[in-house]
Write a protein that holds these residues in place. Structure first.
Motif, short mmCIF file in Angstrom:
data_model
loop_
_atom_site.label_atom_id
_atom_site.label_comp_id
_atom_site.label_asym_id
_atom_site.label_seq_id
_atom_site.Cartn_x
_atom_site.Cartn_y
_atom_site.Cartn_z
N ALA A 1 32.31 43.48 36.36
CA ALA A 1 33.52 42.85 35.81
C ALA A 1 33.17 41.88 34.69
O ALA A 1 33.89 41.78 33.69
N VAL A 2 32.05 41.18 34.83
CA VAL A 2 31.59 40.27 33.78
C VAL A 2 31.21 41.06 32.53
O VAL A 2 31.57 40.70 31.41
N SER A 3 30.49 42.16 32.74
CA SER A 3 30.06 42.98 31.59
C SER A 3 31.23 43.58 30.84
O SER A 3 31.16 43.80 29.63
N ARG A 4 32.33 43.85 31.57
CA ARG A 4 33.53 44.40 30.92
C ARG A 4 34.45 43.28 30.42
O ARG A 4 35.54 43.55 29.91
N LYS A 5 34.01 42.04 30.60
CA LYS A 5 34.75 40.85 30.17
C LYS A 5 36.11 40.72 30.86
O LYS A 5 37.06 40.19 30.30
N GLU A 6 36.18 41.24 32.10
CA GLU A 6 37.39 41.07 32.91
C GLU A 6 37.45 39.65 33.48
O GLU A 6 38.53 39.10 33.68
N ILE A 7 36.29 39.12 33.78
CA ILE A 7 36.20 37.74 34.27
C ILE A 7 35.19 36.99 33.42
O ILE A 7 34.37 37.60 32.72
N ALA A 8 35.27 35.68 33.47
CA ALA A 8 34.39 34.86 32.65
C ALA A 8 32.94 34.98 33.13
O ALA A 8 32.69 35.26 34.30
N PRO A 9 31.98 34.78 32.24
CA PRO A 9 30.57 34.82 32.64
C PRO A 9 30.31 33.80 33.76
O PRO A 9 30.86 32.69 33.74
N GLN A 10 29.51 34.19 34.72
CA GLN A 10 29.23 33.33 35.87
C GLN A 10 27.75 32.99 35.93
O GLN A 10 26.89 33.83 35.69
N PHE B 1 41.50 35.01 43.91
CA PHE B 1 40.08 34.81 43.61
C PHE B 1 39.76 35.33 42.21
O PHE B 1 39.11 34.65 41.42
N ILE B 2 40.23 36.54 41.90
CA ILE B 2 39.95 37.14 40.60
C ILE B 2 40.68 36.38 39.48
O ILE B 2 40.13 36.17 38.40
N LYS B 3 41.89 35.96 39.77
CA LYS B 3 42.65 35.20 38.77
C LYS B 3 41.90 33.93 38.38
O LYS B 3 41.87 33.51 37.22
N GLY B 4 41.27 33.29 39.38
CA GLY B 4 40.53 32.07 39.11
C GLY B 4 39.25 32.30 38.31
O GLY B 4 38.73 31.37 37.69
N LEU B 5 38.76 33.53 38.31
CA LEU B 5 37.52 33.84 37.59
C LEU B 5 37.76 34.35 36.18
O LEU B 5 36.82 34.48 35.40
N LYS B 6 39.01 34.65 35.87
CA LYS B 6 39.31 35.18 34.53
C LYS B 6 39.19 34.08 33.49
O LYS B 6 39.35 32.91 33.76
N THR B 7 38.93 34.52 32.25
CA THR B 7 38.79 33.57 31.16
C THR B 7 40.14 32.95 30.82
O THR B 7 41.17 33.58 31.00
N ILE C 1 28.99 33.63 44.04
CA ILE C 1 30.39 34.03 43.93
C ILE C 1 30.69 35.13 44.95
O ILE C 1 31.70 35.08 45.67
N ALA C 2 29.82 36.13 45.02
CA ALA C 2 30.02 37.25 45.96
C ALA C 2 29.98 36.76 47.41
O ALA C 2 30.78 37.19 48.24
N GLU C 3 29.04 35.86 47.70
CA GLU C 3 28.93 35.33 49.06
C GLU C 3 30.17 34.54 49.45
O GLU C 3 30.66 34.64 50.58
#
Length: 203
Positions: free
Chosen positions: A138-147, A197-203, A153-155
């Motif tokens: 998801a990061v590589s596709r720029k769906e969420i911000a770089p972490q 969770f995903i909404k919070g990780l988006k740019t 995050i996964a844990e």
């Protein structure tokens, strides 16, 4: 070799049916042999004791689970869709195998072997790694911000999902299968959590 593997699989399937119906701690090796119409020496040839049979059952369940997970994954699928698909897969396995969990608090020594504990820990790590790849993609596709810490995050995500499952079980009767209301609520909360969770990780 193939015949041996087939016989082993039949024993595992028979054990799963009895474990689900009667519970692990109430099932004996003799009963499994009788169910399958096999001799006790034959059963013990494949599984020397109850502990090894339980491990065989758990291995099959996880093999099936990860097989479905990997088969379901498609390149380019949005992370939210992927996580919701995973929830659906986990829910189906939960419905099918939940009764196996009833014996976790039972003093049956077969459930506290070092081999079983080590295997379960290995599967938890495998599940964590699988989810790490989902977030990394998801990061590589720029769906969420770089972490900075994808494993963390996964844990965190898995811990939250696991907590919701535990709350569902505790809310119902610990000795009985959770009702439809609890199961529906559990799934709804897991879906809502994933979206937030995903909404919070988006740019």
């Amino acid at each position: 070799m193939l015949e041996t593997d087939k016989k082993r699989e039949l024993i595992i399937e028979g054990a799963i049916k009895r474990f689900i119906h009667f519970g692990i701690h109430k099932t004996t090796m003799n009963e499994i042999a009788e169910d399958l119409s096999v001799s006790k020496p034959s059963l013990y040839y494949y599984f020397p004791d109850k502990t090894s049979l339980i491990l065989g059952v758990i291995e099959k369940i996880f093999d099936d689970y990860f097989s479905v997970l990997y088969r379901d994954q498609k390149l380019g699928t949005p992370i939210e869709t992927t996580l919701l698909n995973i929830i659906e897969i986990k829910h189906k396995f939960f419905l099918r195998y939940y009764m196996l969990h009833l014996s976790y608090g039972n003093p049956d020594s077969s459930l506290s072997s070092v081999e079983l504990k080590n295997y379960l820990e290995t599967m938890m790590v495998k599940n964590l790694r699988f989810h790490e790849t989902v977030f990394e993609a998801a990061v590589s596709r720029k769906e969420i911000a770089p972490q900075d810490d994808i494993p963390k995050i996964a844990e965190l995500y898995l811990s939250c999902q696991s907590g919701l499952t535990s709350l569902c079980i505790m809310h119902g009767n610990k000795e009985l299968f959770p009702g439809k209301k609890e199961l529906k609520l559990m799934k709804e909360k897991q879906v809502s959590l994933s979206k937030i969770f995903i909404k919070g990780l988006k740019t």
